[in-house]
Design an enzyme around this catalytic site. Sequence first.
Site, short mmCIF file in Angstrom:
data_model
loop_
_atom_site.label_atom_id
_atom_site.label_comp_id
_atom_site.label_asym_id
_atom_site.label_seq_id
_atom_site.Cartn_x
_atom_site.Cartn_y
_atom_site.Cartn_z
N ARG A 46 27.10 -20.65 -40.09
CA ARG A 46 26.06 -20.76 -41.13
C ARG A 46 24.69 -20.50 -40.49
NH1 ARG A 46 24.18 -25.48 -42.26
NH2 ARG A 46 26.20 -26.52 -42.51
N ASP A 170 9.36 -7.05 -53.29
CA ASP A 170 10.77 -6.71 -53.43
C ASP A 170 10.85 -5.20 -53.25
OD1 ASP A 170 13.29 -5.94 -54.37
OD2 ASP A 170 13.41 -7.57 -55.81
C1 LIG Z 1 19.68 -6.10 -57.94
C2 LIG Z 1 18.32 -6.55 -57.65
C3 LIG Z 1 18.05 -7.86 -57.24
C4 LIG Z 1 19.14 -8.90 -57.13
O1 LIG Z 1 20.04 -8.58 -56.12
P1 LIG Z 1 21.60 -9.00 -56.10
O2 LIG Z 1 22.07 -8.43 -54.83
O3 LIG Z 1 22.22 -8.39 -57.32
O4 LIG Z 1 21.64 -10.49 -56.17
C5 LIG Z 1 16.74 -8.19 -56.94
N1 LIG Z 1 15.74 -7.28 -57.06
C6 LIG Z 1 15.96 -6.03 -57.46
C7 LIG Z 1 14.82 -5.06 -57.56
C8 LIG Z 1 17.25 -5.61 -57.78
O5 LIG Z 1 17.46 -4.36 -58.19
#
Ligand SMILES: *Cc1c(COP(=O)(O)O)cnc(C)c1O
Length: 382
Positions: A46, A170
């Site tokens: 972990r 992101d």
């Molecule tokens: C898909 C996505 C997420 C979430 O990711 P998962 O791997 O599905 O949990 C977050 N941000 C963006 C921009 C995404 O396209």
Amino acid sequence: MHIETKLVRAGVGKDPQTGAVSTPIYQVATFAHPKLGESTGYDYSRTANPTRTALEEVAACLERGSTAAAFASGMAAVTAVLHLFAPGDHLIVTEDLYGGTYRVLREVLNVYGVQASFVDTSDLKAIETAIQSETKGIFIETPTNPLMKISDIPGVVGLAQAHGLLTIVDNTFMTPYLQRPLELGADIVIHSASKYLGGHNDVIAGLVVTKDEELGERIRFIQNATGAILGPQDSWLLLRGLKTLALRVERQQYNAQVIAEWLCKQPQIEAVYYPGLANHEGYEVNRKQASGAGGMLSFTVKEEKLVPYLLENLKLVTFAESLGGVESLITFPARQTHADIPEEIRKQLGISDRLLRLSVGIENVDDILADIKEALHAYSYC
Ligand SMILES: *Cc1c(COP(=O)(O)O)cnc(C)c1O
């Protein structure tokens, strides 16, 4: 070293004992201690696992950060970052962002008292207006999902630094191949590695990379405490996917540009959202901060009836959620990725029932075009 080379070298040479070129999958939970008070550097998986560590080192290097952590999903990565904040803290968040991030803020973390304002972060004035005394961070996606709006990363960083806020990006849509927010001054980069980084629609994973080491240690502490780690098999799949990221993204964005330009000329299409189109609102800003426009585009059709028709009649382009893989996928945001956003807000944002999102794959672009062409043609005769 250029990023294409760094990608190919992902995880190479991690096992000097055997010389294995690919990082072995350390399918192990616990590690023997040489002596009391001594460790090989690994105690329990972990906390750290060698396959995951190899991936994390590559991720930190690609995003030019100091520390990376690999999570069980993109949402686990987002949630770990949101755990940096305390009750009463306020965040400014891109209004049309990934539906799951909206959901975790509005329906999970809200009970812990973390507040969020959703604003159009392509408008720096709107961000500035939304800053309150409790504001601690700005969380952006650029391009946004699904409307492909562009936020000016250095501009956002400037505002954040003036007010002592963290900038979180992101970077799922762009990948470090096209855009490196930490180099532009951001503090934290998040990825859903399930998308472009994995690239083959075969693994769910997330990454957090920080510029500052202390902040990275806090993320790693949160991860070890809450436990949403990426397993060794999935870490290996991601290492393997990364090797071809540059080639895949080059082909995907070439295809996306051709398709976007073609869609603009079709009478059934109302609008095309792709930052590689010169008439896109964020074209110039994107060009300054990223080395390409990526492989994602959205478009609205003129007639709502065309939406189900296309979803049912495309043969090559697969009707599915997700994005960034080698296969072209089409998504209906209002009913899939963004279904958790209340209809009224969705309408306000422009995520209408006539909006479709295309994740362009690496197929021959003529085959993708032929598929869309055929479906549009058949529609005009029914
Ligand atoms: C898909 C996505 C997420 C979430 O990711 P998962 O791997 O599905 O949990 C977050 N941000 C963006 C921009 C995404 O396209």
